[in-house]
Design a protein around this motif. Structure first.
Motif, mmCIF file in Angstrom:
data_model
loop_
_atom_site.group_PDB
_atom_site.id
_atom_site.type_symbol
_atom_site.label_atom_id
_atom_site.label_comp_id
_atom_site.label_asym_id
_atom_site.label_seq_id
_atom_site.Cartn_x
_atom_site.Cartn_y
_atom_site.Cartn_z
ATOM 1 N N ALA A 14 32.074 -27.535 45.409
ATOM 2 C CA ALA A 14 31.684 -26.336 44.663
ATOM 3 C C ALA A 14 31.155 -25.248 45.602
ATOM 4 N N ARG A 15 30.359 -25.646 46.580
ATOM 5 C CA ARG A 15 29.812 -24.650 47.512
ATOM 6 C C ARG A 15 30.909 -23.996 48.333
ATOM 7 N N ASN A 16 31.836 -24.805 48.855
ATOM 8 C CA ASN A 16 32.942 -24.243 49.625
ATOM 9 C C ASN A 16 33.872 -23.408 48.750
ATOM 10 N N LEU A 49 16.472 -32.334 37.364
ATOM 11 C CA LEU A 49 17.410 -31.717 36.442
ATOM 12 C C LEU A 49 17.364 -30.197 36.578
ATOM 13 N N GLU A 50 16.193 -29.652 36.762
ATOM 14 C CA GLU A 50 16.063 -28.198 36.916
ATOM 15 C C GLU A 50 16.785 -27.721 38.178
ATOM 16 N N ALA A 56 24.114 -25.330 39.472
ATOM 17 C CA ALA A 56 25.265 -25.097 38.601
ATOM 18 C C ALA A 56 25.377 -23.628 38.220
ATOM 19 N N ARG A 57 24.262 -22.997 37.893
ATOM 20 C CA ARG A 57 24.278 -21.570 37.537
ATOM 21 C C ARG A 57 24.708 -20.722 38.727
ATOM 22 N N VAL A 63 27.181 -28.341 34.798
ATOM 23 C CA VAL A 63 26.347 -29.391 35.383
ATOM 24 C C VAL A 63 27.132 -30.691 35.516
ATOM 25 N N SER A 64 27.977 -30.977 34.524
ATOM 26 C CA SER A 64 28.739 -32.231 34.523
ATOM 27 C C SER A 64 29.671 -32.359 35.720
#
Length: 381
Positions: A14-16, A49-50, A56-57, A63-64
């Motif tokens: 996700a970061r890349n 979780l936070e 994710a945001r 988040v999943s």
């Protein structure tokens, strides 16, 4: 509040995918860079979780997504492009972003294929370029050159020495998934991944001209059929394979011998569906013209600006992969998923999912129906 462990591979993907560094992610989320590094390296796997919601945001993934157990393919079978061959000309961030895009497609296709039996029309042949047949593996056939492998592929497709009108259709008919993606500013033509348990996935730069995408696809397919592992000569062999696949010596030679000019090259481009510059290079390698004649033609193209953009009057019709889109359509039209439902199942934002697969933006969806298992046969029509 502690959360269950996330997959550091998915965080890295996700970061890349967003082209962010660990430092940028840390700054944007307030999470220590050291914690992000340890998650991605597998030495730590728990965030609150936070913290996960913040990541994710910031990265624009559900988040999943971060809990999926997909394996990240960090080293592609091939990452093809003129600038990439100079390596320093393409930043590591750009390379990582393109590979992450390919991994994102693989992640989605693996799950889409779970509901479908894929039956290729043609076999996916495997070759190895060897001096002695005794050194070839049991899973491949021995050839003495990449050109010979290309001729075997053309024979399996029953093409003779005629031009290939739609290369994507033939490649997909061997079960390969061919898609186009947004490579951003990365000067890369295409990337190929060979995921475990799947046929390879080829992702092409959607912003390249049609003739260049065709050669890139032929080049990437050369890697698929020739190179189970990387070695020094593989790029040269893939280019040789692509040239013979698209411009077979026995078919193109007579055309090249009739004298080459800018207008003649334009006519041959429309017939063979390759770049004018590729035809010049092919003529030179086949001994039809001298190096000096090739240089003269290249200079003429440069004078008119054709090395940057070949004449529009000689443009060829685009072709694009359909197999990936058929997988999506079957889930939406036959299995009853809405765009939002399918995107959620594939852990992707609906708008991004629509953009990746050439769909209309999220809107009204058909009602859900029972979801049977289907068979999808890859064909050229």
């Amino acid at each position: 509040m502690a959360a269950r462990p996330i997959n550091g591979e998915m965080l890295l993907l996700a970061r890349n995918r967003r082209g962010k560094t660990q430092k940028e992610l840390a700054t944007g989320t307030g999470i220590a860079q050291a914690a992000i590094s340890r998650i991605e390296n597998g030495t730590r796997d728990v965030l609150s979780l936070e913290e996960i919601q913040s990541i994710a945001r910031f990265l624009g993934f559900p988040v999943s997504f971060f809990y999926e157990q997909e394996l990240l393919y960090r080293t592609p079978m091939s990452l093809h492009g003129a600038a990439f061959r100079k390596k320093a000309a393409v930043s590591a961030k750009d390379q990582h972003a393109v590979v992450a895009l390919a991994n994102h497609f693989v992640f989605q296709f693996r799950r889409l294929l779970d509901a479908i039996d894929l039956e290729p029309e043609y076999p996916l042949l495997q070759f190895e370029v060897v001096v002695s047949q005794s050194s070839v593996s049991e899973h491949a056939s021995a050839v003495t050159s990449a050109s010979m492998a290309a001729l075997h592929v053309r024979a399996s497709w029953q093409l003779g020495d005629a031009p290939i009108v739609n290369l994507v259709r033939y490649v997909e008919s061997t079960g390969i998934l061919v898609v186009e993606g947004n490579f951003g500013e990365a000067d890369i033509d295409g990337v190929t991944l060979r995921p475990a348990g799947m046929k390879p996935v080829i992702v092409l730069n959607k912003d390249r001209p049609v003739d260049r995408k065709r050669f890139s696809l032929a080049h990437e397919y050369g890697h698929v059929v020739l190179h189970p592992y990387p070695y020094e000569a593989m790029e040269k062999e893939a280019n040789e394979f692509a040239a013979e696949l698209l411009m077979p010596r026995s078919g193109v030679l007579a055309d090249l011998k009739r004298g080459l000019s800018i207008s003649k090259l334009g006519q041959l481009k429309q017939k063979w569906r390759v770049a004018m510059s590729a035809l010049i290079y092919r003529a030179k390698t086949l001994g039809v013209i001298t190096d000096q004649s090739a240089t003269r033609l290249y200079k003429q193209m440069s004078i008119y600006g054709y090395r940057t953009r070949e004449p529009r009057e000689f443009d060829i019709q685009p072709e694009s992969g359909k197999l990936g889109r058929q997988l999506v359509d079957l889930h939406m039209k036959e299995l009853g998923y809405s765009l939002e439902e399918l995107a959620e199942a594939l852990r992707t934002d609906p708008g991004e999912f629509a953009e990746m697969h050439g769909l209309a933006p999220p809107g009204k969806s058909p009602p859900s129906i029972d979801k049977p298992k289907l068979r999808l046969v890859a064909r050229r029509d």
